[in-house]
Design a protein around this motif. Structure first.
Motif, mmCIF file in Angstrom:
data_model
loop_
_atom_site.group_PDB
_atom_site.id
_atom_site.type_symbol
_atom_site.label_atom_id
_atom_site.label_comp_id
_atom_site.label_asym_id
_atom_site.label_seq_id
_atom_site.Cartn_x
_atom_site.Cartn_y
_atom_site.Cartn_z
ATOM 1 N N SER A 93 -21.827 45.786 -46.750
ATOM 2 C CA SER A 93 -21.569 45.650 -45.317
ATOM 3 C C SER A 93 -22.473 44.618 -44.647
ATOM 4 N N ARG A 94 -23.190 43.826 -45.437
ATOM 5 C CA ARG A 94 -24.106 42.840 -44.853
ATOM 6 C C ARG A 94 -23.400 41.550 -44.460
ATOM 7 N N GLY A 95 -22.108 41.451 -44.714
ATOM 8 C CA GLY A 95 -21.390 40.201 -44.505
ATOM 9 C C GLY A 95 -21.000 39.640 -45.861
ATOM 10 N N ASP A 96 -19.755 39.203 -45.993
ATOM 11 C CA ASP A 96 -19.231 38.810 -47.301
ATOM 12 C C ASP A 96 -20.042 37.683 -47.936
ATOM 13 N N GLU A 97 -20.368 36.656 -47.171
ATOM 14 C CA GLU A 97 -21.065 35.507 -47.756
ATOM 15 C C GLU A 97 -22.448 35.892 -48.250
ATOM 16 N N ARG A 98 -23.195 36.647 -47.431
ATOM 17 C CA ARG A 98 -24.536 37.057 -47.852
ATOM 18 C C ARG A 98 -24.481 37.974 -49.069
ATOM 19 N N THR A 99 -23.478 38.857 -49.099
ATOM 20 C CA THR A 99 -23.378 39.779 -50.236
ATOM 21 C C THR A 99 -23.011 39.036 -51.508
ATOM 22 N N ARG A 100 -22.096 38.083 -51.409
ATOM 23 C CA ARG A 100 -21.746 37.282 -52.590
ATOM 24 C C ARG A 100 -22.966 36.520 -53.107
ATOM 25 N N ASP A 101 -23.749 35.948 -52.198
ATOM 26 C CA ASP A 101 -24.955 35.216 -52.606
ATOM 27 C C ASP A 101 -25.964 36.161 -53.268
ATOM 28 N N ASP A 102 -26.073 37.364 -52.722
ATOM 29 C CA ASP A 102 -26.996 38.353 -53.276
ATOM 30 C C ASP A 102 -26.602 38.723 -54.697
ATOM 31 N N ILE A 103 -25.321 38.990 -54.914
ATOM 32 C CA ILE A 103 -24.841 39.365 -56.247
ATOM 33 C C ILE A 103 -25.040 38.218 -57.234
ATOM 34 N N ALA A 104 -24.761 36.993 -56.800
ATOM 35 C CA ALA A 104 -24.938 35.841 -57.691
ATOM 36 C C ALA A 104 -26.405 35.675 -58.083
ATOM 37 N N ALA A 105 -27.309 35.869 -57.125
ATOM 38 C CA ALA A 105 -28.735 35.701 -57.413
ATOM 39 C C ALA A 105 -29.254 36.794 -58.342
ATOM 40 N N LEU A 106 -28.687 37.999 -58.267
ATOM 41 C CA LEU A 106 -29.141 39.110 -59.101
ATOM 42 C C LEU A 106 -28.769 38.928 -60.568
ATOM 43 N N ALA A 107 -27.652 38.243 -60.834
ATOM 44 C CA ALA A 107 -27.189 37.995 -62.212
ATOM 45 C C ALA A 107 -27.197 39.286 -63.031
ATOM 46 N N LEU A 108 -26.487 40.282 -62.541
ATOM 47 C CA LEU A 108 -26.510 41.605 -63.155
ATOM 48 C C LEU A 108 -25.587 41.692 -64.366
ATOM 49 N N PRO A 109 -25.994 42.462 -65.389
ATOM 50 C CA PRO A 109 -25.103 42.669 -66.543
ATOM 51 C C PRO A 109 -23.866 43.483 -66.198
ATOM 52 N N VAL A 110 -23.986 44.410 -65.217
ATOM 53 C CA VAL A 110 -22.872 45.276 -64.826
ATOM 54 C C VAL A 110 -22.849 45.377 -63.303
ATOM 55 N N VAL A 111 -21.652 45.264 -62.720
ATOM 56 C CA VAL A 111 -21.461 45.494 -61.285
ATOM 57 C C VAL A 111 -20.349 46.522 -61.129
ATOM 58 N N ILE A 112 -20.599 47.531 -60.291
ATOM 59 C CA ILE A 112 -19.663 48.635 -60.079
ATOM 60 C C ILE A 112 -19.274 48.682 -58.608
ATOM 61 N N GLY A 113 -17.980 48.858 -58.344
ATOM 62 C CA GLY A 113 -17.534 48.978 -56.960
ATOM 63 C C GLY A 113 -16.071 49.341 -56.900
ATOM 64 N N THR A 114 -15.573 49.530 -55.696
ATOM 65 C CA THR A 114 -14.151 49.793 -55.510
ATOM 66 C C THR A 114 -13.384 48.475 -55.549
ATOM 67 N N GLY A 115 -12.063 48.576 -55.756
ATOM 68 C CA GLY A 115 -11.246 47.387 -55.876
ATOM 69 C C GLY A 115 -11.366 46.414 -54.719
ATOM 70 N N PRO A 116 -11.236 46.882 -53.455
ATOM 71 C CA PRO A 116 -11.331 45.946 -52.332
ATOM 72 C C PRO A 116 -12.657 45.197 -52.274
#
Length: 504
Positions: A93-116
């Motif tokens: 809920s932090r804003g789509d662009e900031r969240t996408r940047d956060d996920i990219a920077a984390l470089a996680l082996p696994v990401v879990i979430g709902t479809g939307p």
């Protein structure tokens, strides 16, 4: 195959697994009036644990979760802990662009979430496996499996406690950062000290709790874990909604509820009556300052004491708070305090040079949190505080948010308290604004109660007898809504943007 653990038999993971198996057919989570059973919760948690272990062979497998307040997200969180893994908290809920940047920077082996959330926020990657959660009882689905997986590394039994949660801080003054919460720290907080830990329940607790704090905030994580380790069912709110919260209180009749100060004010100024809250014997409140006036007004209206506390994500939980016994004995003389040291914590107040100050003197608060173990060094906070001879702590404001107006120090929380004492005000936030002559001056945004009316001039006049002249805001803007973080604190960066927009 049972889920593996980074520390075989770690008390927290073992305790969670045992509780999930006590009574699979009984209700575990009331979400909007529909129940998820302990069996459904456990089945999804174990499935997530197995997937995380398979997709990430690290000794402590990391998994990012786009956390929302739903039963399936609770199950995913518990599943990573059952796998002995690390939950990396991601706020969708932090804003789509900031969240996408956060996920990219984390470089996680696994990401879990709902479809939307996954469709909007998670880009494909050869090194990231993506797991989709659907509503319980559906099983999690791997929709993208990494072709480049981290290698398994051996771990020794005497290695440090693995990280259970990479928890986001509230991010009120700047970008949120992540704090490591270890398995031992969490176990200390929710199970008790080693050697004094609570036994695993053999039957479910009677009565349901209410969890309205967001899972992306430490308050939500702790409330969930406290319910799970006590084998207590709970009503889960997607967010704090007054009508839904009141329904849950009337339905489940809890003896204790937890409300952030913003929610305390919403309940206080609502049409709810003592009959609506008849079962509630105590309200606990933390995450942000609660004024004495609001606390006492709540008690006067509903007959329920409000026990405030002091905590921080960096401490791994609470370090001070009021007990009901202390409130009955000391409130009249200690009103405004956040209570005494709790959970084995130690507190002291120092000056800028580190010299310990005498009782009653104001300075910087330093803490030794009990949940970090006996050998932890003193942690200096940015909070101004004072301790009295009985050990009661007052938080006077944030040293790093103090406004220096022409040489005079203005504490925003003091100004905010005075503004919120106006009967038409639902909430306020105060920040410093640059001034060529004085350096900085206080400025405020104000949210009015539903149906109430007041002008900026009327509110400023109200402050005349409550603040020194240099503390009175030079700008006071009435807004529809004060921007807030998930924990209910005002988002100070967004507040500054509001003020800048109003000045144009």
């Amino acid at each position: 195959m049972p889920p593996r653990s980074a520390r075989p038999g770690h008390p927290l993971s073992a305790h969670i697994a045992s509780v999930l198996a006590i009574d699979p057919d009984a209700g575990a989570i009331d979400f909007g009036g529909s129940w998820t059973s302990w069996g459904q919760l456990g089945t999804l948690a174990r499935s997530v644990a197995d997937l995380v272990g398979r997709l990430n062979p690290e000794p402590t497998p990391r998994a990012g979760i786009l956390l929302r307040n739903t039963p399936e997200h609770v199950a995913a969180f518990l599943g990573v802990l059952l796998a002995g893994g690390t939950v990396v908290v991601i706020n969708p809920s932090r804003g789509d662009e900031r969240t996408r940047d956060d996920i990219a920077a984390l470089a996680l082996p696994v990401v879990i979430g709902t479809g939307p959330d996954l469709n909007k926020l998670v880009a494909g990657s050869a090194s990231t496996s993506v797991v989709r959660l659907d509503a319980i009882p559906a099983e999690p689905e791997v929709i993208a499996e990494a072709t480049e997986k981290p290698s398994a590394k051996p771990t020794s039994e005497d290695a440090p406690s693995p990280v259970a949660v990479h928890m986001l801080t509230s991010g009120t003054t700047g970008p949120p950062k992540r704090v490591e919460l270890g398995y031992d720290m969490l176990a200390h907080s929710v199970l008790g000290e080693p050697g004094k830990r609570i036994d695993t329940p053999t039957k479910l607790s009677s009565g349901a709790a209410i969890v309205n704090a967001p899972l992306v905030h430490i308050g939500g994580i702790y409330r969930i874990l406290q319910c799970i380790v006590a084998a207590r069912p709970f009503a889960l709110l997607g967010r704090f909604d007054l009508d839904e919260w009141a329904r849950a209180v009337r339905t489940h009749r809890p003896k204790a509820v937890s409300l952030v100060p913003t929610a305390v004010r919403m309940v206080l100024h609502s049409d709810l009556t003592r009959d609506d809250l008849a079962s509630v014997k105590v309200v606990t409140s933390g995450t942000a300052p609660l004024s004495v006036e609001d606390s006492e007004a709540f008690t006067d209206k509903f007959g329920i004491p409000v026990l405030t506390s002091y905590a921080a994500t960096e401490f791994g939980g609470g370090v001070a708070g009021w007990s009901l016994a202390d409130h009955k004995r000391y409130w009249a003389d200690k009103r405004g305090s956040v209570g005494r040291a709790s959970g084995g914590a130690q507190l002291r107040v120092v000056d800028e040079n580190g010299t310990v100050l005498r009782p009653g003197e104001s300075g910087l608060l330093e803490v030794k949190p009990g949940q970090l173990g006996p050998d932890v060094d003193w942690i200096r906070t940015t909070d101004l505080g004072k301790l009295d001879a009985d050990g009661f702590l007052w938080i006077l404001g944030r040293a790093d948010q103090a406004i220096i107006r022409g040489g005079f120090k203005v504490i925003p929380d003091v100004v905010r308290d005075a503004i919120e004492s106006h009967p038409a005000v639902a909430g306020a936030s105060v920040v410093g604004r640059p001034d060529e002559r004085l350096g900085e001056t206080p400025a405020a945004v104000v949210e009015l109660r539903p149906g109430a009316t007041a002008t900026s001039e009327e509110i400023l006049a109200h402050l005349g007898g409550r603040l020194a002249r240099y503390e009175v805001p030079t700008e006071l803007v009435i807004v529809d809504t004060i921007p807030r973080t998930p924990s209910g604190k005002a988002d100070l960066r967004a507040v500054r943007d509001q003020l800048a927009g109003a000045a144009r």
